[in-house]
Write a protein that holds these residues in place. Structure first.
Motif, short mmCIF file in Angstrom:
data_model
loop_
_atom_site.label_atom_id
_atom_site.label_comp_id
_atom_site.label_asym_id
_atom_site.label_seq_id
_atom_site.Cartn_x
_atom_site.Cartn_y
_atom_site.Cartn_z
N ALA A 50 0.83 -1.21 0.00
CA ALA A 50 0.00 0.00 0.00
C ALA A 50 0.86 1.26 0.00
O ALA A 50 0.60 2.21 -0.75
CB ALA A 50 -0.93 0.00 1.21
N VAL A 51 1.89 1.28 0.83
CA VAL A 51 2.77 2.44 0.90
C VAL A 51 3.53 2.61 -0.41
O VAL A 51 3.73 3.74 -0.89
CB VAL A 51 3.75 2.30 2.08
CG1 VAL A 51 4.83 3.37 2.02
CG2 VAL A 51 3.00 2.41 3.40
N ALA A 54 1.19 4.06 -3.01
CA ALA A 54 0.85 5.46 -2.72
C ALA A 54 2.03 6.39 -2.93
O ALA A 54 1.86 7.61 -2.97
CB ALA A 54 0.34 5.58 -1.28
N PHE A 57 4.72 6.76 2.76
CA PHE A 57 3.75 6.90 3.86
C PHE A 57 3.14 8.29 3.92
O PHE A 57 1.93 8.44 4.13
CB PHE A 57 4.44 6.56 5.19
CG PHE A 57 3.59 6.90 6.38
CD1 PHE A 57 2.53 6.08 6.76
CD2 PHE A 57 3.81 8.05 7.12
CE1 PHE A 57 1.73 6.39 7.85
CE2 PHE A 57 3.03 8.37 8.21
CZ PHE A 57 1.99 7.53 8.57
N ARG A 59 2.60 10.55 1.60
CA ARG A 59 1.59 10.78 0.55
C ARG A 59 0.31 10.03 0.87
O ARG A 59 -0.79 10.52 0.59
CB ARG A 59 2.14 10.35 -0.80
CG ARG A 59 3.30 11.22 -1.29
CD ARG A 59 3.75 10.83 -2.68
NE ARG A 59 2.70 11.03 -3.67
CZ ARG A 59 2.85 10.78 -4.96
NH1 ARG A 59 4.02 10.33 -5.42
NH2 ARG A 59 1.85 10.97 -5.80
N LEU A 60 0.45 8.84 1.45
CA LEU A 60 -0.73 8.08 1.83
C LEU A 60 -1.48 8.77 2.97
O LEU A 60 -2.70 8.99 2.89
CB LEU A 60 -0.32 6.67 2.26
CG LEU A 60 -1.42 5.78 2.88
CD1 LEU A 60 -2.58 5.63 1.92
CD2 LEU A 60 -0.85 4.42 3.26
N ARG A 63 -3.66 11.93 2.48
CA ARG A 63 -5.01 11.81 1.95
C ARG A 63 -6.04 12.03 3.04
O ARG A 63 -7.20 12.33 2.74
CB ARG A 63 -5.20 10.42 1.31
CG ARG A 63 -4.35 10.23 0.06
CD ARG A 63 -4.41 8.79 -0.43
NE ARG A 63 -3.56 8.60 -1.62
CZ ARG A 63 -3.30 7.42 -2.17
NH1 ARG A 63 -3.82 6.31 -1.64
NH2 ARG A 63 -2.53 7.34 -3.23
N SER A 69 -0.97 13.32 8.95
CA SER A 69 0.22 12.64 8.47
C SER A 69 1.40 12.85 9.42
O SER A 69 2.11 11.91 9.77
CB SER A 69 0.58 13.13 7.07
OG SER A 69 1.78 12.53 6.62
N VAL A 353 -4.44 1.39 5.34
CA VAL A 353 -3.92 0.47 4.33
C VAL A 353 -5.06 -0.05 3.45
O VAL A 353 -4.93 -0.14 2.22
CB VAL A 353 -3.17 -0.71 4.99
CG1 VAL A 353 -2.89 -1.82 3.97
CG2 VAL A 353 -1.87 -0.22 5.60
N ALA A 356 -6.00 2.53 0.99
CA ALA A 356 -4.96 2.71 -0.03
C ALA A 356 -5.02 1.62 -1.08
O ALA A 356 -4.84 1.87 -2.27
CB ALA A 356 -3.58 2.72 0.64
N HIS A 359 -7.80 2.33 -3.45
CA HIS A 359 -7.84 3.74 -3.84
C HIS A 359 -8.35 3.91 -5.27
O HIS A 359 -9.26 4.71 -5.53
CB HIS A 359 -6.45 4.34 -3.72
CG HIS A 359 -6.40 5.80 -4.04
ND1 HIS A 359 -6.91 6.79 -3.22
CD2 HIS A 359 -5.91 6.46 -5.14
CE1 HIS A 359 -6.74 7.97 -3.77
NE2 HIS A 359 -6.14 7.80 -4.94
N TYR A 370 -11.35 8.77 3.53
CA TYR A 370 -10.10 8.72 4.31
C TYR A 370 -10.28 9.47 5.63
O TYR A 370 -9.96 8.96 6.71
CB TYR A 370 -8.95 9.35 3.52
CG TYR A 370 -8.34 8.45 2.47
CD1 TYR A 370 -7.37 7.51 2.81
CD2 TYR A 370 -8.73 8.54 1.13
CE1 TYR A 370 -6.80 6.69 1.85
CE2 TYR A 370 -8.16 7.73 0.17
CZ TYR A 370 -7.20 6.81 0.52
OH TYR A 370 -6.64 6.00 -0.42
#
Length: 439
Positions: A50-51, A54, A57, A59-60, A63, A69, A353, A356, A359, A370
Protein backbone atom coordinates in the motif's frame (compact mmCIF):
# COMPACT_ATOMS: atom_id res chain seq x y z
CA UNK A 1 16.51 -7.06 -0.44
CA UNK A 2 14.30 -9.89 0.81
CA UNK A 3 16.80 -11.00 3.47
CA UNK A 4 17.31 -7.39 4.56
CA UNK A 5 13.56 -6.87 4.95
CA UNK A 6 13.17 -10.20 6.76
CA UNK A 7 15.99 -9.36 9.18
CA UNK A 8 14.40 -6.01 10.01
CA UNK A 9 10.98 -7.55 10.68
CA UNK A 10 11.98 -10.69 12.51
CA UNK A 11 12.69 -9.93 16.15
CA UNK A 12 11.87 -11.14 19.63
CA UNK A 13 8.10 -10.95 19.29
CA UNK A 14 8.20 -12.84 16.02
CA UNK A 15 10.15 -15.61 17.73
CA UNK A 16 8.04 -16.02 20.86
CA UNK A 17 4.44 -15.54 19.71
CA UNK A 18 4.13 -18.39 17.14
CA UNK A 19 5.45 -21.04 19.59
CA UNK A 20 3.06 -19.75 22.24
CA UNK A 21 0.20 -20.13 19.77
CA UNK A 22 1.30 -23.70 18.99
CA UNK A 23 1.70 -24.66 22.66
CA UNK A 24 -1.87 -23.57 23.41
CA UNK A 25 -3.52 -24.81 20.20
CA UNK A 26 -1.87 -28.25 20.36
CA UNK A 27 -3.48 -30.60 17.86
CA UNK A 28 -5.33 -27.65 16.30
CA UNK A 29 -2.14 -25.71 15.59
CA UNK A 30 -2.58 -25.68 11.77
CA UNK A 31 -5.85 -23.76 12.12
CA UNK A 32 -4.41 -21.34 14.67
CA UNK A 33 -1.29 -20.83 12.53
CA UNK A 34 -3.45 -19.86 9.54
CA UNK A 35 -5.18 -17.13 11.54
CA UNK A 36 -1.88 -15.93 12.99
CA UNK A 37 -0.16 -15.79 9.60
CA UNK A 38 -3.01 -13.84 8.01
CA UNK A 39 -2.62 -10.99 10.49
CA UNK A 40 1.09 -11.26 11.33
CA UNK A 41 2.23 -11.63 7.71
CA UNK A 42 -0.64 -10.63 5.46
CA UNK A 43 -1.34 -7.24 7.03
CA UNK A 44 2.31 -6.06 7.16
CA UNK A 45 2.98 -7.12 3.58
CA UNK A 46 -0.19 -5.40 2.43
CA UNK A 47 1.10 -2.37 4.29
CA UNK A 48 4.36 -2.47 2.34
CA UNK A 49 2.44 -2.77 -0.94
CA UNK A 50 0.00 0.00 0.00
CA UNK A 51 2.77 2.44 0.90
CA UNK A 52 4.65 1.56 -2.30
CA UNK A 53 1.58 2.14 -4.45
CA UNK A 54 0.85 5.46 -2.72
CA UNK A 55 4.42 6.66 -3.22
CA UNK A 56 5.38 6.72 0.45
CA UNK A 57 3.75 6.90 3.86
CA UNK A 58 3.42 10.69 3.87
CA UNK A 59 1.59 10.78 0.55
CA UNK A 60 -0.73 8.08 1.83
CA UNK A 61 -1.43 9.75 5.19
CA UNK A 62 -1.83 13.16 3.51
CA UNK A 63 -5.01 11.81 1.95
CA UNK A 64 -6.50 12.22 5.42
CA UNK A 65 -4.80 15.56 6.13
CA UNK A 66 -1.22 16.91 6.33
CA UNK A 67 -1.54 17.42 10.10
CA UNK A 68 -2.72 13.84 10.55
CA UNK A 69 0.22 12.64 8.47
CA UNK A 70 2.67 14.40 10.76
CA UNK A 71 1.04 13.27 14.00
CA UNK A 72 0.56 9.65 12.98
CA UNK A 73 4.05 9.45 11.55
CA UNK A 74 5.58 10.78 14.74
CA UNK A 75 3.43 8.50 16.91
CA UNK A 76 4.37 5.39 14.92
CA UNK A 77 8.06 6.24 14.82
CA UNK A 78 8.23 6.85 18.57
CA UNK A 79 6.21 3.71 19.28
CA UNK A 80 8.17 1.30 17.09
CA UNK A 81 11.31 3.17 18.08
CA UNK A 82 12.76 4.52 21.32
CA UNK A 83 9.65 4.43 23.52
CA UNK A 84 8.79 0.75 23.24
CA UNK A 85 10.08 -1.51 20.48
CA UNK A 86 13.79 -0.64 20.51
CA UNK A 87 14.19 -0.99 24.31
CA UNK A 88 12.24 -4.26 24.18
CA UNK A 89 14.80 -5.81 21.84
CA UNK A 90 17.46 -5.44 24.54
CA UNK A 91 15.32 -6.53 27.48
CA UNK A 92 13.93 -9.60 25.71
CA UNK A 93 17.30 -10.85 24.51
CA UNK A 94 18.71 -10.22 27.99
CA UNK A 95 15.96 -12.34 29.55
CA UNK A 96 16.70 -15.23 27.19
CA UNK A 97 20.48 -15.11 26.86
CA UNK A 98 21.78 -13.80 30.19
CA UNK A 99 19.28 -14.36 33.00
CA UNK A 100 19.41 -18.21 32.86
CA UNK A 101 23.16 -18.03 33.54
CA UNK A 102 23.21 -15.01 35.87
CA UNK A 103 23.92 -16.89 39.08
CA UNK A 104 24.37 -14.64 42.12
CA UNK A 105 25.41 -11.55 40.15
CA UNK A 106 23.00 -8.63 40.72
CA UNK A 107 20.53 -8.65 37.86
CA UNK A 108 20.38 -4.86 37.51
CA UNK A 109 24.15 -4.71 37.01
CA UNK A 110 24.12 -7.43 34.36
CA UNK A 111 21.26 -5.74 32.54
CA UNK A 112 23.04 -2.40 32.62
CA UNK A 113 26.23 -3.89 31.16
CA UNK A 114 24.42 -6.03 28.58
CA UNK A 115 22.21 -3.21 27.30
CA UNK A 116 25.22 -0.90 27.02
CA UNK A 117 27.08 -3.37 24.79
CA UNK A 118 23.89 -4.23 22.88
CA UNK A 119 23.01 -0.65 21.96
CA UNK A 120 26.61 0.25 21.17
CA UNK A 121 26.70 -2.58 18.61
CA UNK A 122 23.31 -1.61 17.15
CA UNK A 123 24.39 2.04 16.87
CA UNK A 124 27.55 1.10 14.96
CA UNK A 125 25.64 -1.18 12.58
CA UNK A 126 23.04 1.52 11.91
CA UNK A 127 25.52 4.17 10.74
CA UNK A 128 25.18 3.11 7.10
CA UNK A 129 21.48 2.29 6.58
CA UNK A 130 21.87 2.26 2.79
CA UNK A 131 24.31 -0.64 3.19
CA UNK A 132 22.21 -2.71 5.58
CA UNK A 133 21.91 -5.45 2.98
CA UNK A 134 25.62 -6.17 3.45
CA UNK A 135 25.35 -6.69 7.22
CA UNK A 136 21.78 -7.89 7.72
CA UNK A 137 20.78 -9.37 4.39
CA UNK A 138 23.98 -11.21 3.56
CA UNK A 139 25.03 -12.39 7.00
CA UNK A 140 22.67 -12.01 9.94
CA UNK A 141 19.44 -12.93 8.15
CA UNK A 142 20.73 -16.21 6.72
CA UNK A 143 22.47 -17.02 10.01
CA UNK A 144 19.22 -16.57 11.92
CA UNK A 145 17.38 -18.81 9.45
CA UNK A 146 20.11 -21.44 9.80
CA UNK A 147 19.81 -21.43 13.59
CA UNK A 148 16.04 -21.85 13.40
CA UNK A 149 16.45 -24.67 10.85
CA UNK A 150 18.84 -26.55 13.16
CA UNK A 151 16.38 -26.27 16.03
CA UNK A 152 13.51 -27.42 13.80
CA UNK A 153 15.37 -30.50 12.54
CA UNK A 154 16.26 -31.46 16.12
CA UNK A 155 12.63 -30.97 17.13
CA UNK A 156 11.31 -33.20 14.32
CA UNK A 157 13.89 -35.89 15.10
CA UNK A 158 13.33 -35.76 18.86
CA UNK A 159 9.51 -35.53 18.94
CA UNK A 160 7.84 -38.90 18.54
CA UNK A 161 4.58 -38.40 20.45
CA UNK A 162 1.30 -36.72 19.53
CA UNK A 163 0.11 -33.25 20.41
CA UNK A 164 -1.82 -31.99 23.40
CA UNK A 165 -5.45 -30.90 23.27
CA UNK A 166 -6.17 -27.18 22.71
CA UNK A 167 -6.21 -25.14 25.90
CA UNK A 168 -6.82 -21.64 27.24
CA UNK A 169 -7.96 -19.12 24.64
CA UNK A 170 -7.39 -21.77 21.96
CA UNK A 171 -9.87 -24.30 23.32
CA UNK A 172 -12.22 -23.08 20.57
CA UNK A 173 -12.16 -20.67 17.64
CA UNK A 174 -8.49 -21.31 16.89
CA UNK A 175 -8.45 -19.37 13.59
CA UNK A 176 -9.94 -16.18 15.02
CA UNK A 177 -7.80 -16.38 18.17
CA UNK A 178 -4.68 -16.83 16.08
CA UNK A 179 -5.66 -13.85 13.95
CA UNK A 180 -6.02 -11.61 17.02
CA UNK A 181 -2.75 -12.79 18.54
CA UNK A 182 -1.01 -11.97 15.26
CA UNK A 183 -1.53 -8.31 16.14
CA UNK A 184 1.02 -8.67 18.92
CA UNK A 185 3.94 -8.67 16.48
CA UNK A 186 2.86 -5.11 15.51
CA UNK A 187 4.69 -5.45 12.22
CA UNK A 188 2.08 -3.48 10.30
CA UNK A 189 3.23 -0.29 12.04
CA UNK A 190 6.85 -1.06 11.21
CA UNK A 191 5.92 -1.88 7.60
CA UNK A 192 4.69 1.66 7.03
CA UNK A 193 8.20 3.00 7.59
CA UNK A 194 10.68 0.24 6.83
CA UNK A 195 10.19 1.12 3.18
CA UNK A 196 12.38 4.20 3.82
CA UNK A 197 15.48 2.07 4.43
CA UNK A 198 14.63 -0.47 1.71
CA UNK A 199 14.22 2.30 -0.85
CA UNK A 200 17.64 3.69 0.12
CA UNK A 201 19.16 0.25 -0.46
CA UNK A 202 17.52 -0.04 -3.86
CA UNK A 203 18.66 3.43 -4.94
CA UNK A 204 22.21 2.63 -3.83
CA UNK A 205 22.23 -0.09 -6.49
CA UNK A 206 21.78 2.50 -9.23
CA UNK A 207 17.99 2.31 -9.60
CA UNK A 208 16.67 5.88 -9.82
CA UNK A 209 13.30 5.45 -11.53
CA UNK A 210 10.66 5.94 -8.81
CA UNK A 211 8.20 3.46 -10.31
CA UNK A 212 10.92 0.80 -10.39
CA UNK A 213 11.92 1.62 -6.80
CA UNK A 214 8.32 1.10 -5.72
CA UNK A 215 8.08 -2.15 -7.66
CA UNK A 216 11.31 -3.50 -6.16
CA UNK A 217 10.14 -2.50 -2.67
CA UNK A 218 6.86 -4.33 -3.16
CA UNK A 219 8.68 -7.44 -4.47
CA UNK A 220 10.96 -7.40 -1.44
CA UNK A 221 7.87 -7.28 0.76
CA UNK A 222 6.30 -10.27 -0.98
CA UNK A 223 9.52 -12.27 -0.69
CA UNK A 224 9.68 -11.43 3.01
CA UNK A 225 6.11 -12.62 3.41
CA UNK A 226 6.95 -16.03 1.97
CA UNK A 227 9.91 -16.39 4.35
CA UNK A 228 7.82 -15.33 7.34
CA UNK A 229 5.07 -17.83 6.51
CA UNK A 230 7.58 -20.70 6.41
CA UNK A 231 9.32 -19.63 9.63
CA UNK A 232 6.05 -19.01 11.51
CA UNK A 233 4.80 -22.44 10.48
CA UNK A 234 8.00 -24.03 11.77
CA UNK A 235 7.86 -22.11 15.06
CA UNK A 236 4.19 -22.97 15.60
CA UNK A 237 4.99 -26.66 15.08
CA UNK A 238 7.84 -26.43 17.58
CA UNK A 239 5.47 -24.79 20.06
CA UNK A 240 2.97 -27.61 19.67
CA UNK A 241 5.74 -30.18 20.14
CA UNK A 242 7.01 -28.36 23.22
CA UNK A 243 3.51 -28.23 24.70
CA UNK A 244 3.18 -32.00 24.34
CA UNK A 245 6.48 -32.49 26.22
CA UNK A 246 6.08 -29.89 28.98
CA UNK A 247 2.75 -28.28 29.78
CA UNK A 248 2.44 -24.53 30.27
CA UNK A 249 0.19 -22.12 32.13
CA UNK A 250 -1.06 -19.57 29.56
CA UNK A 251 -1.87 -17.09 32.33
CA UNK A 252 1.78 -16.62 33.30
CA UNK A 253 4.03 -18.41 30.79
CA UNK A 254 5.15 -16.93 27.46
CA UNK A 255 6.53 -18.07 24.15
CA UNK A 256 10.00 -17.70 25.62
CA UNK A 257 9.05 -20.30 28.23
CA UNK A 258 7.81 -22.62 25.48
CA UNK A 259 11.06 -22.39 23.53
CA UNK A 260 13.20 -22.75 26.66
CA UNK A 261 11.26 -25.89 27.64
CA UNK A 262 11.82 -27.35 24.18
CA UNK A 263 15.52 -26.59 23.89
CA UNK A 264 16.17 -27.79 27.43
CA UNK A 265 14.41 -31.07 26.69
CA UNK A 266 16.32 -31.58 23.45
CA UNK A 267 19.78 -30.24 24.32
CA UNK A 268 19.92 -29.52 28.06
CA UNK A 269 21.87 -26.41 29.16
CA UNK A 270 23.39 -26.17 25.68
CA UNK A 271 19.88 -25.74 24.27
CA UNK A 272 19.21 -22.80 26.56
CA UNK A 273 22.43 -21.12 25.42
CA UNK A 274 21.55 -21.87 21.78
CA UNK A 275 18.12 -20.26 22.11
CA UNK A 276 19.70 -17.26 23.80
CA UNK A 277 22.01 -16.82 20.80
CA UNK A 278 19.03 -16.91 18.44
CA UNK A 279 17.29 -14.20 20.45
CA UNK A 280 20.36 -11.97 20.58
CA UNK A 281 20.79 -12.14 16.77
CA UNK A 282 17.10 -11.55 16.05
CA UNK A 283 16.84 -8.66 18.49
CA UNK A 284 20.05 -7.02 17.26
CA UNK A 285 18.77 -7.24 13.67
CA UNK A 286 15.52 -5.51 14.50
CA UNK A 287 17.13 -2.94 16.80
CA UNK A 288 19.55 -1.93 14.05
CA UNK A 289 16.73 -1.59 11.52
CA UNK A 290 14.59 0.46 13.90
CA UNK A 291 17.40 2.85 14.81
CA UNK A 292 18.09 3.31 11.08
CA UNK A 293 14.43 3.97 10.32
CA UNK A 294 13.94 6.39 13.22
CA UNK A 295 17.22 8.19 12.51
CA UNK A 296 16.37 8.62 8.83
CA UNK A 297 12.87 9.89 9.63
CA UNK A 298 13.99 12.48 12.18
CA UNK A 299 16.92 13.62 10.01
CA UNK A 300 14.49 14.39 7.20
CA UNK A 301 11.76 15.80 9.43
CA UNK A 302 13.85 17.77 11.94
CA UNK A 303 17.20 18.62 10.31
CA UNK A 304 17.64 21.60 12.65
CA UNK A 305 16.63 21.71 16.33
CA UNK A 306 17.03 24.88 18.44
CA UNK A 307 19.27 26.38 15.76
CA UNK A 308 21.61 23.38 15.73
CA UNK A 309 22.05 21.05 12.80
CA UNK A 310 21.02 17.46 13.63
CA UNK A 311 22.58 14.98 11.18
CA UNK A 312 21.69 11.30 11.05
CA UNK A 313 24.59 10.28 13.31
CA UNK A 314 23.35 12.51 16.15
CA UNK A 315 19.72 11.38 15.85
CA UNK A 316 20.70 7.70 15.82
CA UNK A 317 22.92 8.30 18.88
CA UNK A 318 20.02 10.02 20.68
CA UNK A 319 17.69 7.08 19.99
CA UNK A 320 20.28 4.52 21.04
CA UNK A 321 21.01 6.37 24.30
CA UNK A 322 17.33 6.97 25.15
CA UNK A 323 16.47 3.34 24.41
CA UNK A 324 19.34 2.24 26.64
CA UNK A 325 17.77 4.17 29.55
CA UNK A 326 14.24 2.88 28.91
CA UNK A 327 15.39 -0.73 28.53
CA UNK A 328 16.68 -0.73 32.10
CA UNK A 329 13.16 -0.10 33.38
CA UNK A 330 12.50 -3.79 32.73
CA UNK A 331 10.65 -5.87 30.15
CA UNK A 332 7.46 -6.23 32.17
CA UNK A 333 6.80 -2.49 32.48
CA UNK A 334 7.64 -1.83 28.82
CA UNK A 335 5.15 -4.45 27.63
CA UNK A 336 2.39 -3.35 30.03
CA UNK A 337 2.50 0.25 28.83
CA UNK A 338 3.15 -0.49 25.16
CA UNK A 339 0.26 -2.87 24.51
CA UNK A 340 -2.56 -0.27 24.93
CA UNK A 341 -0.70 2.30 22.83
CA UNK A 342 0.06 -0.15 20.05
CA UNK A 343 -3.50 -1.47 20.11
CA UNK A 344 -4.74 2.08 19.54
CA UNK A 345 -2.49 2.68 16.53
CA UNK A 346 -3.11 -0.67 14.83
CA UNK A 347 -6.77 -0.17 13.80
CA UNK A 348 -5.89 3.23 12.32
CA UNK A 349 -3.09 1.65 10.29
CA UNK A 350 -5.37 -1.16 9.12
CA UNK A 351 -8.09 1.12 7.74
CA UNK A 352 -5.51 3.41 6.14
CA UNK A 353 -3.92 0.47 4.33
CA UNK A 354 -7.32 -0.91 3.30
CA UNK A 355 -8.31 2.43 1.77
CA UNK A 356 -4.96 2.71 -0.03
CA UNK A 357 -5.34 -0.73 -1.59
CA UNK A 358 -8.82 0.19 -2.87
CA UNK A 359 -7.84 3.74 -3.84
CA UNK A 360 -8.14 3.38 -7.62
CA UNK A 361 -11.33 1.32 -7.44
CA UNK A 362 -13.13 3.19 -4.66
CA UNK A 363 -11.40 5.75 -2.44
CA UNK A 364 -10.31 7.97 -5.35
CA UNK A 365 -13.99 8.52 -6.19
CA UNK A 366 -14.86 9.23 -2.56
CA UNK A 367 -11.77 10.96 -1.11
CA UNK A 368 -13.52 12.04 2.12
CA UNK A 369 -13.74 8.39 3.19
CA UNK A 370 -10.10 8.72 4.31
CA UNK A 371 -10.91 11.53 6.73
CA UNK A 372 -14.13 10.16 8.22
CA UNK A 373 -13.05 6.54 8.50
CA UNK A 374 -9.76 7.38 10.18
CA UNK A 375 -11.44 9.96 12.43
CA UNK A 376 -14.11 7.60 13.79
CA UNK A 377 -11.72 4.67 14.16
CA UNK A 378 -9.16 6.94 15.79
CA UNK A 379 -11.63 8.23 18.38
CA UNK A 380 -12.68 4.71 19.38
CA UNK A 381 -9.07 3.49 19.42
CA UNK A 382 -7.94 6.43 21.56
CA UNK A 383 -10.74 5.86 24.08
CA UNK A 384 -9.85 2.18 24.23
CA UNK A 385 -6.23 3.12 24.88
CA UNK A 386 -7.24 5.39 27.77
CA UNK A 387 -9.34 2.60 29.26
CA UNK A 388 -6.54 0.06 28.96
CA UNK A 389 -3.91 2.39 30.42
CA UNK A 390 -6.16 3.10 33.39
CA UNK A 391 -6.40 -0.63 33.98
CA UNK A 392 -2.61 -1.05 33.68
CA UNK A 393 -2.02 1.52 36.42
CA UNK A 394 -4.68 0.10 38.71
CA UNK A 395 -7.50 2.53 37.89
CA UNK A 396 -10.95 2.05 36.44
CA UNK A 397 -13.25 4.03 34.12
CA UNK A 398 -16.58 2.15 34.33
CA UNK A 399 -18.61 4.63 32.26
CA UNK A 400 -16.08 4.55 29.43
CA UNK A 401 -15.82 0.77 29.62
CA UNK A 402 -19.59 0.43 29.43
CA UNK A 403 -19.80 2.73 26.43
CA UNK A 404 -17.08 0.85 24.57
CA UNK A 405 -18.74 -2.44 25.47
CA UNK A 406 -21.82 -1.40 23.49
CA UNK A 407 -19.87 -1.48 20.22
CA UNK A 408 -20.43 -4.55 18.02
CA UNK A 409 -17.53 -7.05 18.13
CA UNK A 410 -16.02 -5.31 21.18
CA UNK A 411 -15.57 -8.65 22.97
CA UNK A 412 -13.52 -9.86 20.00
CA UNK A 413 -11.28 -6.75 20.23
CA UNK A 414 -12.75 -5.52 16.96
CA UNK A 415 -14.88 -2.69 18.30
CA UNK A 416 -13.39 -0.35 15.71
CA UNK A 417 -14.95 -2.22 12.75
CA UNK A 418 -18.42 -0.70 13.10
CA UNK A 419 -17.08 2.90 13.35
CA UNK A 420 -14.97 2.17 10.27
CA UNK A 421 -18.07 1.10 8.33
CA UNK A 422 -19.93 4.22 9.45
CA UNK A 423 -16.94 6.32 8.40
CA UNK A 424 -17.01 4.84 4.90
CA UNK A 425 -20.72 5.65 4.51
CA UNK A 426 -20.38 9.19 5.90
CA UNK A 427 -17.26 9.77 3.79
CA UNK A 428 -19.07 8.70 0.63
CA UNK A 429 -21.97 11.06 1.39
CA UNK A 430 -19.61 13.91 2.22
CA UNK A 431 -17.67 13.37 -1.04
CA UNK A 432 -20.85 13.39 -3.12
CA UNK A 433 -22.18 16.56 -1.44
CA UNK A 434 -18.87 18.37 -1.83
CA UNK A 435 -18.76 17.34 -5.49
CA UNK A 436 -22.20 18.72 -6.11
CA UNK A 437 -21.35 21.96 -4.29
CA UNK A 438 -18.39 22.53 -6.61
CA UNK A 439 -20.69 22.27 -9.62
Amino acid sequence: MTFTFFSMFFGAGNLIFPPFVGAQAGSRTPLAAVGFIVSAVGLPILGVVAVSLAGGFERLANRVSPRFSSLLGLAIILTIGPCFAIPRTATTSFEMAVVPFAGATPRWLLQLAYSLVFFAAAFLLSQHPEKLSKTLGRFMGPLLLALIAVLFVACVAGHSGGFARPMGDYASGQVSRGFLDGYQTMDLLAALYFGIVISANIRSQGIDDESQVRRETALAGVGTGVLLIVVYGILAYMGAASGSITGIDPSKDTGATVLTNLTSALFGPFGTAFMGLVFVIACLNVCTGLISTCGTYFTNRFPVVAGRRMPYRIWSAVFAAFSFLVSNAGLSMIIKVSVPVLSALYPIAIVLVALALTHNMFARRFPRTYFWTVLLVGVVAALGCVSSLADVFGGALPLLDSALGMLPLHDAQLGWVAPAAVGVVVGMADSVLRGRARR
